[in-house]
Design an enzyme around this catalytic site. Sequence first.
Site: not given
Length: 372
Positions: A78, A80, A113, A239, A258
């Site tokens: 995925q 972001h 993240e 990642h 994704r």
Amino acid sequence: MLLTITNAPRDYAWGSTSLIAGLEGREPSDAPEAEVWFGDHPGDPSDVAGGGTLETVTGGTLPYLLKLLAAAAPLSIQVHPTREQAREGFAREAGMDAGDPTRNYRDDNHKPELIVALSDRFEALAGLRPLEDTRRLLSVLPDAPGVVALRARLSCADDAQALRDTIAWVLSGDAQTEIDDIIAAVVQADSDDFAEPLAAVRSIAARNPGDAGVVVALLMNFVVLRPGEAIFLRAGLLHAYVAGLGVEIMAASDNVLRGGLTPKHIDVDELLAIVDTTPGTVPVQTGADAVTDYAAPVEDFALRRVQLDGVAAFDVTGPTMVLATSGRVAVECASGATAPIAVGSAVFITADESSITLHGHGEAFIAQPGRV
């Protein structure tokens, strides 16, 4: 104000039946336990001891979400979006139903993240491997037609463009014969130099037979974290967590594009619009000190790991959480409020508190808004 917060584990299929249970000192569960959320996210706000949820306390304004994450199988590959990309995408999809499985943007926020390993070994795919290294890896594979085609596509002088075009080809739906060739070649390959990443991709392929994401994984850095080590995953970086137990903190967002290893919707065009295909390694941050502040250049969150042996005092700014991950830990606020923290649970400290003191022996993580 000091509140004890807990939550039930989420039962995503990739979750472990034993890792979170082992952390908390209980028997393995009958169902996967993938994540425990500590935050006010409306999808699963934490329960507050005494009644209610954290969302009612904060009004849904907490900028971060803290998690225990336990993977027994690879998560989807995925990426972001940046905040700007998220705002544009969310506005573009404003007319779509919130539950539409083809929807890409659930909110208008970015989702950087940070993951810190708790288990002895935490495996992840993070970023696209330097292309010269990938070309050397592909040279050890048997010369199947699919492998030859992949090598040719990665021979372009512009590394980022070569990777972008290759990912587009792999995920197009028109390359299944070549994908099957490449996966079969990986299964047959033997190399001392690339033994670990090849073994990882073979394991991923066994769990995801024929999935185009296996070939995307072959292009990515395979990273192994030891306890206390961490990686920061910025916007645009491909990642996937593969296996292990960790503490994860992220901006409060649900925006995920994704790129394989999933039965869920893959929007190839939108993925390619936000992914950064510049190859390179992802720095591993160490956690060898008694107190470790992890580098996360965002305003949404900051994370500190404390190896506690007695008493340790810290200034805090903004709404803060303390998550206990081993030993016996208690927290005391400047106002005088105190509470023990069970392993696998957390406390929430409101923004009117200026400092906290930890007491005990064990490991704890302190989460609060970032300072960029």
